[in-house]
Design an enzyme around this catalytic site. Structure first.
Site, PDB file in Angstrom:
ATOM      1  CB  THR A 151     -18.043  61.220  63.850  1.00  0.00           C
ATOM      2  OG1 THR A 151     -16.979  61.163  62.895  1.00  0.00           O
ATOM      3  CG2 THR A 151     -18.206  62.650  64.329  1.00  0.00           C
ATOM      4  CB  CYS A 152     -22.098  58.739  66.335  1.00  0.00           C
ATOM      5  SG  CYS A 152     -22.687  59.355  64.739  1.00  0.00           S
ATOM      6  CB  SER A 153     -18.952  55.731  69.106  1.00  0.00           C
ATOM      7  OG  SER A 153     -20.125  55.009  68.842  1.00  0.00           O
ATOM      8  CB  THR A 184     -20.981  55.798  63.024  1.00  0.00           C
ATOM      9  OG1 THR A 184     -21.641  56.862  63.710  1.00  0.00           O
ATOM     10  CG2 THR A 184     -22.008  54.931  62.303  1.00  0.00           C
TER      11      THR A 184
END
Length: 160
Positions: free
Chosen positions: A48-50, A46
């Site tokens: 923000t996560c990546s 996703t």
């Protein structure tokens, strides 16, 4: 009730991708006798996560380990194949341990699960980070707004 400083991490099992395929890893195997920085993301791959959360831990990998940390691990409510692909895609293999919490059992056990069904994502984990020393939580940081601030690598470095 959410896990807090001083609490023992609940017993459970993650799944990790190895060269021989998926393997179980218990919380005892991960935390017993070790100092671990654990951070959780709502979903592998996703944005923000990546793009914001994981890169900070990759960039600060050596600095975190230099402060006495044995393992840096990321957990997500994704299956082990997705977590294995994410580790490979991001270059995180061998630096960060990618833990699959496929059914969200760990997220629920620590009281940091998040129902994102309205966004079509189902049960996920809240975005958080912890420092765990020999199975006991010494720091916990849960994001209260979108983005990466309190659970990021820079914040953890300040707590080590």
């Amino acid at each position: 009730m959410a896990i807090k400083v001083g609490d023992k991490v609940p017993s459970g099992t993650f799944t990790v991708m190895t060269g021989e395929g998926p393997k179980p890893m218990t919380t005892d195997e991960l935390f017993k006798g070790k100092k671990v920085v654990l951070f959780a993301v709502p979903g592998a791959f996703t944005p923000t996560c990546s793009n914001n959360h994981l890169p900070g831990y990759l960039e600060n990998h050596d600095a975190i380990l230099a402060r006495g940390v044995d393992t840096i691990a990321v957990v997500s409510v994704n299956d082990v194949h997705v977590m294995g692909a994410w580790a490979h895609f991001t270059g995180g293999e061998g630096k960060i341990l990618f833990l699959a919490d496929g059914s969200g059992d760990f997220a629920k056990a620590v009281g940091l699960d998040n129902d994102l069904s309205a966004a079509g994502m189902g049960l996920r984990s809240k975005r958080f980070s912890m420092i765990i020393d020999d199975g006991r939580v010494t720091a916990v940081n849960v994001e209260t707004k979108p983005g990466v601030d309190e659970s990021g690598a820079a914040h953890i470095l300040g707590q080590l």
